[in-house]
Design an enzyme around this catalytic site. Structure first.
Site, short mmCIF file in Angstrom:
data_model
loop_
_atom_site.label_atom_id
_atom_site.label_comp_id
_atom_site.label_asym_id
_atom_site.label_seq_id
_atom_site.Cartn_x
_atom_site.Cartn_y
_atom_site.Cartn_z
N TYR A 7 26.13 37.96 41.51
CA TYR A 7 26.21 39.12 40.63
C TYR A 7 27.65 39.56 40.37
CZ TYR A 7 26.86 41.12 45.20
OH TYR A 7 27.33 41.36 46.46
N GLY A 8 28.62 38.91 41.00
CA GLY A 8 30.01 39.37 40.91
C GLY A 8 30.96 38.31 40.43
N THR A 9 31.99 38.05 41.22
CA THR A 9 33.07 37.16 40.80
C THR A 9 32.68 35.69 40.76
OG1 THR A 9 33.99 36.88 43.03
CG2 THR A 9 34.79 38.77 41.73
N LEU A 10 31.50 35.34 41.27
CA LEU A 10 31.05 33.95 41.24
C LEU A 10 30.24 33.61 39.99
CD1 LEU A 10 30.06 33.62 45.00
CD2 LEU A 10 31.91 32.38 43.86
N GLU A 82 32.00 34.45 51.58
CA GLU A 82 31.54 35.84 51.61
C GLU A 82 31.69 36.49 52.98
OE1 GLU A 82 31.11 37.24 48.91
OE2 GLU A 82 30.15 35.93 47.46
#
Length: 155
Positions: A7-10, A82
């Protein structure tokens, strides 16, 4: 093979997406766009403006992101990336499929279908993070004005 929801920088188009493509990390195949079945607080926090999904189900928004099928090597890489279990914890979450693009017929799911995948969320956050602005989707170039600092820039 496991399913992971990012849901983010990936996500595609975000600063760390290249890590999902790097075969040295393992294999990852994009399956679908989706959103969490439950609401969660997604905040941008810390001195490096990192997107954090706080493990507080029922608060915030349904979070938009992407489902990937990953091999064991990629799953291990993602756990390390992570900082599991200190910064993030990997848990399973229910997701509502928005658009399935995975090609294997046996996997194909219709829009609105519910599936499960691993997600990286955190119970290790500062108390004031619950009062930060909450998002339903993360974009490092979004209107929030909080510049994400890449892992390389953090060191």
């Amino acid at each position: 093979m496991a399913r992971v929801f990012v849901y983010g920088t990936l996500k595609r188009g975000q600063p760390n997406y290249y890590r999902m493509l790097d075969v040295a990390n393992g294999k990852a195949k994009f399956l679908a766009s989706a959103c969490t079945a439950q609401k969660h607080p997604l905040v941008i926090a810390g001195k490096h403006n990192i997107p954090f999904l706080l493990n507080v189900p029922g608060q915030g928004h349904r979070i938009k992101g992407e489902i990937y099928k990953v091999d064991e090597k990629m799953l291990k890489f993602l756990d390390e990336f992570e900082s599991v279990p200190t910064l993030y914890q990997r848990t399973e979450v229910k997701l509502e499929v928005e658009e399935w693009v995975g090609e294997e017929e046996k996997e194909k799911m219709a829009s609105g279908s519910i599936t499960e995948a691993f997600i990286y969320s955190t119970t290790s956050y500062e108390a004031d993070w619950l009062s930060l602005r909450r998002y339903d989707s993360y974009d490092s170039k979004g209107d929030h004005g909080l510049e994400y600092h890449t892992r390389e820039a953090q060191d």
